[in-house]
Design a protein around this motif. Structure first.
Motif, PDB file in Angstrom:
ATOM      1  N   GLY A 467       0.816  -1.218   0.000  1.00  0.00           N
ATOM      2  CA  GLY A 467       0.000   0.000   0.000  1.00  0.00           C
ATOM      3  C   GLY A 467       0.848   1.265   0.000  1.00  0.00           C
ATOM      4  N   LEU A 468       1.965   1.251   0.730  1.00  0.00           N
ATOM      5  CA  LEU A 468       2.862   2.412   0.734  1.00  0.00           C
ATOM      6  C   LEU A 468       3.516   2.609  -0.626  1.00  0.00           C
ATOM      7  CD1 LEU A 468       4.510   1.984   4.269  1.00  0.00           C
ATOM      8  CD2 LEU A 468       2.871   3.748   3.561  1.00  0.00           C
ATOM      9  N   ILE A 469       3.840   1.511  -1.308  1.00  0.00           N
ATOM     10  CA  ILE A 469       4.364   1.641  -2.673  1.00  0.00           C
ATOM     11  C   ILE A 469       3.312   2.282  -3.557  1.00  0.00           C
ATOM     12  CG2 ILE A 469       5.104   0.375  -4.730  1.00  0.00           C
ATOM     13  CD1 ILE A 469       6.392  -1.691  -2.900  1.00  0.00           C
ATOM     14  N   TYR A 504      -2.235   3.342   8.293  1.00  0.00           N
ATOM     15  CA  TYR A 504      -0.905   3.276   8.920  1.00  0.00           C
ATOM     16  C   TYR A 504      -0.283   4.667   9.003  1.00  0.00           C
ATOM     17  CZ  TYR A 504       4.140   2.404   9.231  1.00  0.00           C
ATOM     18  OH  TYR A 504       5.456   2.429   9.591  1.00  0.00           O
ATOM     19  N   LEU A 505      -0.363   5.414   7.918  1.00  0.00           N
ATOM     20  CA  LEU A 505       0.198   6.766   7.901  1.00  0.00           C
ATOM     21  C   LEU A 505      -0.525   7.670   8.887  1.00  0.00           C
ATOM     22  CD1 LEU A 505       0.612   7.210   4.028  1.00  0.00           C
ATOM     23  CD2 LEU A 505       2.451   6.907   5.692  1.00  0.00           C
ATOM     24  N   SER A 506      -1.845   7.527   8.958  1.00  0.00           N
ATOM     25  CA  SER A 506      -2.633   8.365   9.856  1.00  0.00           C
ATOM     26  C   SER A 506      -2.332   8.048  11.325  1.00  0.00           C
ATOM     27  CB  SER A 506      -4.125   8.144   9.576  1.00  0.00           C
ATOM     28  OG  SER A 506      -4.911   8.842  10.512  1.00  0.00           O
ATOM     29  N   GLU A 507      -2.284   6.744  11.652  1.00  0.00           N
ATOM     30  CA  GLU A 507      -2.034   6.334  13.032  1.00  0.00           C
ATOM     31  C   GLU A 507      -0.648   6.749  13.517  1.00  0.00           C
ATOM     32  OE1 GLU A 507      -2.664   2.165  12.967  1.00  0.00           O
ATOM     33  OE2 GLU A 507      -4.848   2.331  12.682  1.00  0.00           O
ATOM     34  N   ASN A 508       0.307   6.781  12.602  1.00  0.00           N
ATOM     35  CA  ASN A 508       1.675   7.133  12.976  1.00  0.00           C
ATOM     36  C   ASN A 508       2.022   8.579  12.651  1.00  0.00           C
ATOM     37  OD1 ASN A 508       3.177   4.433  13.798  1.00  0.00           O
ATOM     38  ND2 ASN A 508       1.831   3.926  12.071  1.00  0.00           N
ATOM     39  N   GLU A 509       0.993   9.350  12.214  1.00  0.00           N
ATOM     40  CA  GLU A 509       1.143  10.770  11.903  1.00  0.00           C
ATOM     41  C   GLU A 509       2.303  10.993  10.927  1.00  0.00           C
ATOM     42  OE1 GLU A 509       1.481  12.824  15.610  1.00  0.00           O
ATOM     43  OE2 GLU A 509      -0.584  12.385  16.202  1.00  0.00           O
ATOM     44  N   LEU A 510       2.270  10.213   9.862  1.00  0.00           N
ATOM     45  CA  LEU A 510       3.309  10.291   8.838  1.00  0.00           C
ATOM     46  C   LEU A 510       2.732  10.859   7.554  1.00  0.00           C
ATOM     47  CD1 LEU A 510       4.923   6.752   9.336  1.00  0.00           C
ATOM     48  CD2 LEU A 510       5.811   8.928  10.190  1.00  0.00           C
ATOM     49  N   THR A 511       3.596  11.501   6.804  1.00  0.00           N
ATOM     50  CA  THR A 511       3.214  11.973   5.469  1.00  0.00           C
ATOM     51  C   THR A 511       4.282  11.504   4.485  1.00  0.00           C
ATOM     52  OG1 THR A 511       4.391  14.069   5.797  1.00  0.00           O
ATOM     53  CG2 THR A 511       2.019  14.016   6.328  1.00  0.00           C
ATOM     54  N   SER A 532      11.252   1.557   7.257  1.00  0.00           N
ATOM     55  CA  SER A 532      10.286   2.238   8.121  1.00  0.00           C
ATOM     56  C   SER A 532       9.333   1.271   8.810  1.00  0.00           C
ATOM     57  CB  SER A 532       9.476   3.263   7.314  1.00  0.00           C
ATOM     58  OG  SER A 532       8.595   2.611   6.407  1.00  0.00           O
ATOM     59  N   ILE A 533       9.140   0.090   8.256  1.00  0.00           N
ATOM     60  CA  ILE A 533       8.213  -0.873   8.871  1.00  0.00           C
ATOM     61  C   ILE A 533       8.959  -2.109   9.400  1.00  0.00           C
ATOM     62  CG2 ILE A 533       6.278  -0.123   7.432  1.00  0.00           C
ATOM     63  CD1 ILE A 533       6.665  -2.708   5.797  1.00  0.00           C
ATOM     64  N   SER A 534      10.266  -1.981   9.588  1.00  0.00           N
ATOM     65  CA  SER A 534      11.062  -3.133  10.027  1.00  0.00           C
ATOM     66  C   SER A 534      10.583  -3.681  11.366  1.00  0.00           C
ATOM     67  CB  SER A 534      12.541  -2.755  10.113  1.00  0.00           C
ATOM     68  OG  SER A 534      12.732  -1.694  11.028  1.00  0.00           O
ATOM     69  N   TYR A 535      10.036  -2.808  12.224  1.00  0.00           N
ATOM     70  CA  TYR A 535       9.566  -3.275  13.535  1.00  0.00           C
ATOM     71  C   TYR A 535       8.410  -4.261  13.379  1.00  0.00           C
ATOM     72  CZ  TYR A 535       5.530  -0.146  13.155  1.00  0.00           C
ATOM     73  OH  TYR A 535       4.380   0.457  12.752  1.00  0.00           O
TER      74      TYR A 535
END
Length: 733
Positions: A467-469, A504-511, A532-535
């Protein structure tokens, strides 16, 4: 070099392997260099030890250079284990003798046939080998071209191949065309000849031809084409570096196809010319891969075939002493494999029963657990699994006998099923789902490991990654929504990915920053996202597998189609994202490079091949309620199914006088018997069969009560006889 007597002493005293009391093993290991062998190795018979010690004997007693010894096996994981153990034991001998050994042990040629073929072909051809996903992605593009996936004649052909059972999706069409393409290659069928005989199904050959054109244009080869090229180079005598081969050892020969057999026979000419040998190791009762083109008759008729082709007369040795299982388990599987009279005709001639190396009289009986419905079964089975894994003693009294199950703390355990999927194609929860849910509710620290339980494209980590891609390369969904002619399910998956990524972006406040230019460095983008999602990848072994598979798949596909370091958004969609969304990725068991000991493992019977566990639980019918035809293929076959029909179609097309040596129903029965034989022989200490009560007691129909469910796994033979009636041979839990 050392004497054979010295070597024998080192095997016992340095390597700790006593071969003195197993004459079959000793005969196999200490054979002269020019003796070819046919080793029929039953389950748990120590075949890996035999292979390794044969190699060491050739090195230290016969003085064969490591670079002149070739060993092949079925998976990269098995090959790595073979090489690691061989080198380790060789170093132990060298150290003990304080030898000044001049050769490099790492020059041993040990690998899968494909990995060995790739190594030698790369010296002669400028090609890149693509994995199954990239191959499937390219085939999918050719299938979708001009909407050929909607061709009625194409669908009718494959519906006929599957005996008109259910519909056929685009993903299934793609898989079946891939299977047919590979079968043609593995059977060494002249493509143009069979294409010339085609009738209404000519579109299939157009698709396959377009597929091969795409490979050729990009200097790519898939695995089947890799093997054919390897064979061609051997036939043209262009691989001079292999002329010095003295020893060829082939493991898992029962799963060999015709093309592979011809490659091995070519290599054998070098070995015999150098006063060496070819030795094959396998077990016809453990042949599982007919659906991939393997032909069991290549193993059972091996002696005749190699005599006729190369005038070689191998020595037959049966390795039947089982070092894995208890005497009760060995007796149970010996009984099971002998129930069906017709099956006996498909086995290696004069094959003896398995014998048990440990004849302790206090071994546990075979148990059964059968309940009225899936909820009762999963509740009681989860409770049992929890007790077994936590070392709780289980005491019970049945038929006047007292039994105590006490296997200590954290015994290894696996639940084997026909399919480890947790949700059925009809969106129905299955036994693996309930087991995971119940076990995790009981104990968060007890890990349920079932990487094939979900479709990989639907997992959380893959949804976020893909989805990020999507958002990076097509933030406004313009490309995504403009793509036509992809299956509705794939469109739904793409939208689901985007939604997961947005959440995912919204929950982690990422743009994220849009990629403005349609010239994308996919590898850099992938690295940024995976970092960025290695965790998430570290949350579980399953997540790590999903993460690594997707990452490796994207990298390899990028390398295969990339010409200048960049891809367009359209290329990324069609070559990578759409195939993933369509379900083209399969999980490679070679990725399981961590211990399975601590988990509650859930896997298919095919996955369990080559493994062993203290406790094996075999699902013989948790989702089988009656004798409906829809479940016949996995319990009591009515016909040969897709594999047999494709086989018959190919042979009929190239030989108008073709007559099958056995019926499709017989082939399907044989496959099912072998599958359950493999499952039962994985157990070391405890074997439990589980299912619904109807599997044991029958069920009530509209006009009849006590209708029995025929099932190979519960002791039915194809003549309609129930040898284990009521499953009285099992101690019921």
């Amino acid at each position: 070099m050392i004497s054979q007597e010295q070597f024998n002493d080192l095997v016992v005293n340095v390597l700790g392997r006593d071969i003195e009391d197993n004459l079959s093993q000793k005969k196999a290991i200490l054979a002269p260099i020019d003796e070819s062998q046919y080793l029929v190795a039953g389950p748990g018979s120590g075949k890996t030890t035999v292979i390794v010690l044969k190699v060491l004997k050739y090195i230290f007693v016969d003085g064969i250079e490591p670079s002149k010894i070739m060993v092949t096996t079925f998976t990269n994981k098995a090959a790595n284990e073979l090489k690691s153990r061989t080198v380790k034991w060789a170093e132990s001998i060298i150290s003990y003798l304080d030898m000044d050994y001049e050769f490099n042990l790492n020059e041993l040629i040990i690998g899968t046939l494909d990995s060995i073929a790739e190594e030698y072909i790369s010296r002669h051809m400028d090609v890149e080998v693509i994995d199954n996903f990239t191959s499937s992605a390219i085939m999918m593009q050719t299938l979708l071209k001009d909407e050929r996936n909607n061709d009625k004649k194409l669908k009718q052909f494959f519906k006929r191949m599957k005996n008109h059972q259910g519909g056929i999706s685009t993903s299934e069409l793609n898989n079946q065309i891939q299977s047919l393409k590979e079968r043609l290659m593995y059977d060494m069928i002249d493509f143009n000849e069979i294409r010339g005989h085609a009738d209404k199904e000519t579109v299939i050959y157009d698709i396959i031809s377009d597929y091969y054109s795409q490979l050729s244009n990009r200097n790519l080869v898939d695995y089947s084409l890799l093997e054919r090229n390897f064979y061609n180079l051997l036939s043209e005598d262009k691989l001079e570096s292999l002329h010095g081969i003295c020893v060829i050892l082939i493991d898992e020969y029962q799963d060999t196809n015709y093309l592979q057999e011809q490659i091995y026979f070519k290599l054998a000419t070098f070995a015999v010319r150098n006063q060496g040998n070819i030795t094959v190791v396998g077990d016809d009762d453990q042949a599982l891969y007919r659906f991939r083109g393997a032909d069991i008759e290549l193993f059972t008729s091996y002696l005749d075939r190699i005599k006729k082709s190369l005038n070689i007369s191998p020595t037959t040795i049966f390795l039947q002493r089982n070092y894995r299982s208890t005497s009760n388990i060995v007796n149970f599987v010996n009984d099971f494999i002998s129930l069906d009279d017709i099956y006996q005709k498909s086995r290696t001639t004069n094959k003896p029963p398995i014998t048990c190396a440990d004849n302790k009289k206090d071994s546990l009986p075979i148990f059964g657990m059968f309940r009225n419905n899936i909820e009762e079964l999963s509740t009681d089975l989860s409770e049992l699994i929890y007790k077994l894994k936590t070392g709780e003693k289980i005491e019970l009294k049945r038929k006047g006998e007292e039994y105590v199950i006490s296997l200590g703390e954290n015994p290894s355990l696996a639940l084997l099923t026909n399919s480890p999927k947790e949700i059925s194609s009809y969106n129905k929860k299955r036994l693996p789902f309930f087991i995971r849910e119940s076990i995790q509710y009981k104990d968060d620290d007890l890990i349920v490991f079932n990487p094939r339980g979900q479709n990989i494209e639907s997992t959380e980590i893959v949804s976020i990654l893909c989805g990020l891609i999507l958002i990076h390369i097509d933030s406004k969904s313009k490309v995504q929504e403009s793509i036509d002619n992809i299956p509705p399910r794939s469109k739904k998956t793409l939208r689901m990915w985007r939604k997961h990524a947005e959440n995912y972006l919204s929950e982690n406040e990422l743009t994220i920053t849009d990629i403005k230019e349609d010239k994308i460095d996919l590898i850099s983008l992938l690295t940024t996202i995976t970092d960025s999602i290695s965790y998430l990848a570290n949350e579980s072994n399953e997540n790590k597998i999903y993460h690594d598979i997707i990452k490796d798949t994207i990298i390899q596909t990028n390398n295969a189609i990339n010409t200048d370091g960049y891809l367009t958004a359209n290329q990324i969609f069609w070559h990578i994202l759409v195939p993933i969304a369509t379900g083209a990725i399969e999980i490679d068991d070679d990725l399981f490079d961590f211990s399975l000991e601590d988990n509650v493992n859930i896997m298919s019977i095919h996955q369990s091949k080559g493994l062993e566990f203290d406790i094996i639980i075999v699902d013989v019918g948790s989702d089988i309620y009656n004798n409906q035809v829809s479940s016949a293929f996995k319990r009591y076959p009515k016909d040969g199914g897709m594999s047999y029909n494709i086989e018959k179609y190919i042979n009929t097309m190239v030989n108008s006088g073709y007559v099958a040596s056995s019926t499709g129903r017989d082939e399907a029965f044989n496959d099912l018997i072998r599958r359950y034989f493999v499952s039962y022989t994985r157990a070391k200490k405890l074997l439990i069969l589980v299912g619904l009560s109807s599997m044991k007691d029958g069920y009530k129909g509209d006009f009849q009560s006590n209708i029995k469910i025929q099932n190979v796994a519960t002791g039915w033979s194809r003549d309609g006889k129930w040898h284990w009636e009521g499953l009285e041979n099992l101690i019921q839990l």
